[in-house]
Design an enzyme around this catalytic site. Structure first.
Site, PDB file in Angstrom:
ATOM      1  N   HIS A   1      40.837  28.837  40.076  1.00  0.00           N
ATOM      2  CA  HIS A   1      41.776  28.897  38.954  1.00  0.00           C
ATOM      3  C   HIS A   1      41.615  27.724  38.015  1.00  0.00           C
ATOM      4  CE1 HIS A   1      43.467  32.169  41.299  1.00  0.00           C
ATOM      5  NE2 HIS A   1      43.736  32.634  40.102  1.00  0.00           N
TER       6      HIS A   1
ATOM      7  N   GLU B   1      42.719  44.105  44.246  1.00  0.00           N
ATOM      8  CA  GLU B   1      42.095  42.806  44.533  1.00  0.00           C
ATOM      9  C   GLU B   1      41.663  42.682  45.979  1.00  0.00           C
ATOM     10  OE1 GLU B   1      44.057  39.480  42.073  1.00  0.00           O
ATOM     11  OE2 GLU B   1      45.723  40.638  42.880  1.00  0.00           O
TER      12      GLU B   1
ATOM     13  N   ASP C   1      39.305  38.120  43.026  1.00  0.00           N
ATOM     14  CA  ASP C   1      39.757  38.200  44.405  1.00  0.00           C
ATOM     15  C   ASP C   1      39.051  39.319  45.166  1.00  0.00           C
ATOM     16  OD1 ASP C   1      41.571  36.101  44.889  1.00  0.00           O
ATOM     17  OD2 ASP C   1      42.971  37.047  43.504  1.00  0.00           O
TER      18      ASP C   1
ATOM     19  N   CYS D   1      40.207  42.883  34.953  1.00  0.00           N
ATOM     20  CA  CYS D   1      40.741  41.657  34.339  1.00  0.00           C
ATOM     21  C   CYS D   1      40.206  40.403  35.031  1.00  0.00           C
ATOM     22  CB  CYS D   1      42.261  41.669  34.341  1.00  0.00           C
ATOM     23  SG  CYS D   1      42.961  41.667  35.998  1.00  0.00           S
TER      24      CYS D   1
HETATM   25  C1  PEP Z   1      41.414  38.402  39.916  1.00  0.00           C
HETATM   26  O1  PEP Z   1      41.621  38.143  41.101  1.00  0.00           O
HETATM   27  O2  PEP Z   1      40.357  38.903  39.484  1.00  0.00           O
HETATM   28  C2  PEP Z   1      42.451  38.105  38.910  1.00  0.00           C
HETATM   29  C3  PEP Z   1      42.310  38.468  37.671  1.00  0.00           C
HETATM   30  O3  PEP Z   1      43.525  37.374  39.337  1.00  0.00           O
HETATM   31  P1  PEP Z   1      43.457  35.783  39.533  1.00  0.00           P
HETATM   32  O4  PEP Z   1      42.121  35.316  39.029  1.00  0.00           O
HETATM   33  O5  PEP Z   1      44.569  35.179  38.763  1.00  0.00           O
HETATM   34  O6  PEP Z   1      43.607  35.644  41.001  1.00  0.00           O
HETATM   35 MG    MG Z   2      43.607  37.614  41.709  1.00  0.00          MG
END
Ligand code: PEP
Ligand code: MG
Length: 595
Positions: A215, A462, A486, A533
């Site tokens: 992140h 995910e 994820d 996403c």
């Molecule tokens: C993902 O896991 O691809 C996602 C978009 O969520 P995050 O990156 O915030 O875990």
């Molecule tokens: Mg995620």
């Protein structure tokens, strides 16, 4: 001497600037920039802390003097004497004042920065006795930091730093008025730290640790500045104010570059700027493929204000608002409480209004794993943070908090189109509980006569288990959003934040591609919306493949939208579909993808 370090490329482009080192300390330290008008007050905080520590040491010295010889060895009194000397030492205090007044660092940041500089000088000393005084210095600084804890001003969002001043400067610099680009170097930065820095003006950043889709890396990407993570010993090798080059494309960091290298990277930097200017011209062009397929390019945002960048880049909506960033890092900023319903509602409403009638997909809080609430929960505290109480699991374990968030989102939906997205679902039971809580929030608002809007309901895919029971998900949800970050982590059992296994974190793995392809195909078959996403959606290396698999909705950082749009404009989905099937059937998809 020029040194080059290799890490993981996170965000494209070249940055050249002076290093700002953020040193981790045993005491949790906030890093932020103060206003020029606050310099005196910040130095005052330091002075007050120093006086308090001096008194504390005096009290200790007095009690040692009263002790019996066997209880208080001579060394103890001598040690306290050394601590008093170090506390008053000019090398420490003058240096700290320099970082506060010249760089506008908050006092704690200035103190840890100066500690690091003086500690290195101790390391280089020949005399064993003097070298060992480093530990004493660290203890003194720790005492100061503890004194200062709680005396930090409750922060308004930090202003952008003024330009780095040089000794020859006179007077105050104007806001955003930089003449020396600054690049951030740290061992590690929490997503909450990154959020603080997002509001500042850094030209690039480097960390020792972190994976490509950690992140911290994701927030860096959203800042649209060149970045390298996993550079291992960067924070040890780089010194405060060193000139460094960050090549965010190759994942290379060059410390103290020679004039020839500087010229070469200066050229590369200008080429990058020209490319961005060229892409900028595409921002009003509809994203339609050569064979006439319309493609939705959405933005991922972390804060309501990011909607401005999303609109600018030509996004047709927000595909992922990571709401957890509203909750993070508040403790470090002396605010222990979480945002209440009104505060959240205002934030969501700002995002909705910022998107001017385009849909905003608000994901409920995804806290945990590498996004701890207070920005400092260490991995040791949990056995397996990525497999632990995160995202919807956390929300369902805190139903009162979750209801507050749901009510705030439903209220914001009265101001424009909102989609409600739930992260990390895996069990039918979790789906049922979540839907029941959403209904409960709706009823509460209805009963109180509080305006609310309709929302489309979506679930993130995910976890492989979710991708293998799409039937259950599609019974309850209007759309699915594939979180590839994820999904890759959980399919391949690779911690996405751990650079030691980053070479195995493979978006092209046949199992990952199969899960992504099946999710897209099943949603299309049932006429449900589907988008990606995760970081894969903003990576131009995957645009053609995802189009070939039938994806027509991509959500990514605003900074990536135009490059992906360029790929879309050049694509022919009719030709890409059979090729994408070949990629899916291959044992080594990366070879066909040319990665
Ligand atoms: C993902 O896991 O691809 C996602 C978009 O969520 P995050 O990156 O915030 O875990
Ligand atoms: Mg995620």
């Amino acid at each position: 001497m020029t040194v080059s370090l290799h890490g993981l490329a996170v965000a494209r482009g070249v940055a050249i600037g002076r290093a700002v080192l953020v040193v981790s300390s045993r005491v949790d330290v906030a890093h932020y920039f103060i206003q020029a008008s606050e310099v005196e007050a910040e130095i005052g905080r330091l002075r007050t802390a120093r006086d308090a520590v001096a008194q504390e040491l005096q009290r200790l010295q007095a009690s040692v003097a009263q002790m019996k010889r066997e209880d208080a060895p001579h060394e103890l009194a001598a040690l306290l004497e050394v601590h008093q000397m170090l506390l008053q030492d000019d090398a420490l205090t003058e240096g700290v004042k320099h970082w506060i007044s010249e760089r506008l660092y908050n006092a704690e940041w200035a103190l840890t920065t100066q500690l690091e500089i003086v500690a290195r000088q101790f390391d280089e000393m020949e005399d064993d006795y003097l070298r060992e005084r480093k530990a004493d210095l660290e203890q003194v600084v720790e005492r100061l930091l503890r004194q200062m804890k709680g005396t930090a001003a409750v922060l308004a969002p930090p202003p952008p730093p003024r330009r780095a001043r040089t000794d020859s400067d006179e007077g105050e610099a104007g806001e955003g008025d930089f003449d020396v680009p600054l690049v951030l170097v740290a061992h590690d930065l929490s997503p909450a730290d990154m959020l603080q820095f997002k509001k500042s003006v850094f030209a690039g950043f480097v960390t020792d640790v972190g994976g490509k889709t950690s992140h911290t890396a994701i927030v860096a990407r959203s800042m649209d500045i060149p970045a390298v993570v996993g550079a291992r010993s960067a924070s040890q090798l780089v010194r405060q104010d060193d000139w460094i080059i960050i090549d965010g494309e190759a994942g290379v960091v060059i410390v103290d570059p020679s004039p020839i290298i500087l010229a070469e990277y200066g050229f590369k930097q200008r080429q990058g700027e020209l490319e961005r200017e060229r892409l900028w011209r595409l921002r009003h062009k509809p994203a339609v493929t050569l064979d006439g397929e319309a493609v939705e390019l959405l933005a991922n945002i972390e804060m309501p204000e990011d909607s401005t960048a999303a609109v600018k880049a030509g996004a047709v909506g927000v595909g992922l608002f990571r709401s957890e960033f509203l909750f993070m890092g508040r403790e470090a900023r002396s605010l222990t409480r979480l945002p209440d319903e009104d505060e959240q509602y205002e934030a969501y409403r700002r995002a909705v209004e910022g998107m001017r009638g385009m849909p905003v997909t608000i994901r409920t809080i995804d806290i945990g794993a590498d996004k701890p609430l207070d920005g400092k929960a260490s991995k040791q505290e949990y056995l397996n943070p990525a497999l632990g109480l995160r995202a919807i699991r956390w929300s369902l374990s805190e139903p009162a908090m979750f209801l507050v968030q749901l009510r705030a989102i439903l209220r914001a939906a009265a101001h424009g189109p909102v989609h409600l997205l739930i992260p990390m679902l895996a069990h039918a039971r979790e789906i049922r509980q979540t839907l029941a809580l959403i209904e409960h929030a709706r009823e509460e608002l209805r009963a109180q006569g509080v305006p609310q809007g309709e929302v489309k309901l979506g679930a993130m895919i995910e976890i492989p288990a979710a991708a293998m029971m799409l039937r259950v998900f599609l019974k309850h949800f209007d759309f699915l959003s594939i979180g590839t970050n994820d999904l890759i982590q959980y399919t391949l059992a690779i911690d996405r934040a751990d650079e030691a296994v980053s070479h195995l974190y493979d978006p092209c793995h046949p199992a990952v591609l199969r899960l992504v392809a099946d999710t897209i195909a099943e949603c299309r078959r049932q006429g449900k919306g589907v988008s990606v996403c995760g970081e894969m959606a903003g990576d131009v290396q995957f645009t053609r493949l995802l189009l070939g698999l039938g994806l027509r909705s991509f959500s990514m950082h605003p900074s990536q939208i135009l490059a992906v749009k360029q790929e879309v404009l050049r694509a022919d989905t009719g030709k890409l579909a059979p090729w994408a099937q070949q990629v899916l059937d291959s044992d080594e998809p990366s070879e066909l993808l040319g990665h």
